[in-house]
Design an enzyme around this catalytic site. Sequence first.
Site, PDB file in Angstrom:
ATOM      1  N   ILE A   1       5.304  -3.129  -7.641  1.00  0.00           N
ATOM      2  CA  ILE A   1       4.483  -1.938  -7.871  1.00  0.00           C
ATOM      3  C   ILE A   1       5.050  -0.771  -7.060  1.00  0.00           C
ATOM      4  CG2 ILE A   1       2.167  -0.930  -7.715  1.00  0.00           C
ATOM      5  CD1 ILE A   1       1.069  -3.823  -7.806  1.00  0.00           C
ATOM      6  N   ARG A   2       5.576   0.211  -7.736  1.00  0.00           N
ATOM      7  CA  ARG A   2       6.259   1.340  -7.075  1.00  0.00           C
ATOM      8  C   ARG A   2       7.096   0.791  -5.921  1.00  0.00           C
ATOM      9  NH1 ARG A   2       3.180   4.423  -4.498  1.00  0.00           N
ATOM     10  NH2 ARG A   2       1.380   3.073  -4.638  1.00  0.00           N
TER      11      ARG A   2
ATOM     12  N   HIS B   1       4.839  -8.351  -4.631  1.00  0.00           N
ATOM     13  CA  HIS B   1       3.478  -8.669  -4.165  1.00  0.00           C
ATOM     14  C   HIS B   1       3.109 -10.121  -4.488  1.00  0.00           C
ATOM     15  CE1 HIS B   1       1.810  -4.600  -3.212  1.00  0.00           C
ATOM     16  NE2 HIS B   1       2.828  -4.223  -3.953  1.00  0.00           N
TER      17      HIS B   1
ATOM     18  N   CYS C   1       6.104  -5.305   0.296  1.00  0.00           N
ATOM     19  CA  CYS C   1       6.224  -3.974  -0.302  1.00  0.00           C
ATOM     20  C   CYS C   1       6.151  -2.882   0.778  1.00  0.00           C
ATOM     21  CB  CYS C   1       5.181  -3.821  -1.396  1.00  0.00           C
ATOM     22  SG  CYS C   1       5.672  -2.601  -2.601  1.00  0.00           S
TER      23      CYS C   1
ATOM     24  N   GLY D   1       0.872  -1.175   0.000  1.00  0.00           N
ATOM     25  CA  GLY D   1       0.000   0.000   0.000  1.00  0.00           C
ATOM     26  C   GLY D   1       0.899   1.211   0.000  1.00  0.00           C
ATOM     27  N   GLU D   2       0.645   2.131   0.886  1.00  0.00           N
ATOM     28  CA  GLU D   2       1.500   3.315   1.002  1.00  0.00           C
ATOM     29  C   GLU D   2       2.024   3.351   2.436  1.00  0.00           C
ATOM     30  OE1 GLU D   2       2.376   5.078  -1.649  1.00  0.00           O
ATOM     31  OE2 GLU D   2       3.708   6.149  -0.283  1.00  0.00           O
ATOM     32  N   SER D   3       3.342   3.155   2.580  1.00  0.00           N
ATOM     33  CA  SER D   3       3.903   3.009   3.927  1.00  0.00           C
ATOM     34  C   SER D   3       3.712   4.261   4.785  1.00  0.00           C
ATOM     35  CB  SER D   3       5.384   2.646   3.830  1.00  0.00           C
ATOM     36  OG  SER D   3       6.077   3.621   3.085  1.00  0.00           O
TER      37      SER D   3
ATOM     38  N   ARG E   1      12.916   3.278  -0.661  1.00  0.00           N
ATOM     39  CA  ARG E   1      11.540   3.417  -1.182  1.00  0.00           C
ATOM     40  C   ARG E   1      11.553   3.860  -2.643  1.00  0.00           C
ATOM     41  NH1 ARG E   1       8.043   7.492   1.575  1.00  0.00           N
ATOM     42  NH2 ARG E   1       6.452   6.477   0.309  1.00  0.00           N
TER      43      ARG E   1
ATOM     44  N   GLU F   1       0.850 -11.829  -3.356  1.00  0.00           N
ATOM     45  CA  GLU F   1      -0.616 -12.006  -3.296  1.00  0.00           C
ATOM     46  C   GLU F   1      -1.273 -11.703  -4.645  1.00  0.00           C
ATOM     47  OE1 GLU F   1       1.065  -9.489  -2.252  1.00  0.00           O
ATOM     48  OE2 GLU F   1      -0.083  -7.620  -2.400  1.00  0.00           O
TER      49      GLU F   1
END
Length: 187
Positions: A133-134, A168, A79, A47-49, A106, A170
């Site tokens: 992803i990013r 990821h 991630c 997600g976004e840390s 990051r 998942e």
Amino acid sequence: MKIGVLALQGAFIEHEKKLIECGAEVFEIRQKRDIEQSFDALILPGGESTVMGKLLNELDLANPVRERILGGMPVMGTCAGLILLAERIADDETVHIGTMGLTVKRNAYGRQLGSFHTIAEFREIGKIPMTFIRAPYIESVSTAEILAEVDGKAVAAREKNQLALAFHPELDDSAAVHEYFINMCRQ
Ligand code: GLN
């Protein structure tokens, strides 16, 4: 096996599906009382840390999560979850959970190249699909051990009860990493 999935933000539902596929019982951790029950293992999703780290503090979840991990509970961070676990983030003073002996960088592949798919070797598993992803990568390790590398950059590491991945697992068809984690939980 009862596994708590941090469900504040990001790709938690996909982890839940994989874990159920592997025969685990799952529940979501959204607030402090969720983490007070008894369970066996923990997932910190992508997600976004920065957002997840802020919510962990605001909801008074950061300390209970850290205590569980330091007490030996198996955890898998993917991630953003890897970034939460890192003892150091390159060029950043922030430490979120900080239980894993590694430095993470990051958005390490740049804005355009941050999202890609590849197949690479994962120690003890073999070749698996990896979706980034990013993504961050692991810049260096102190006490953690590297389990996978892509183009010379470490993308997976383990330290005792902690497993962290820059990709990821998942989001791909393979359940190999979730199975590896569930085996880790059984030991
Ligand atoms: N770029 C995100 C961060 O720094 C991580 C991306 C992800 O989890 N897919 O938190």
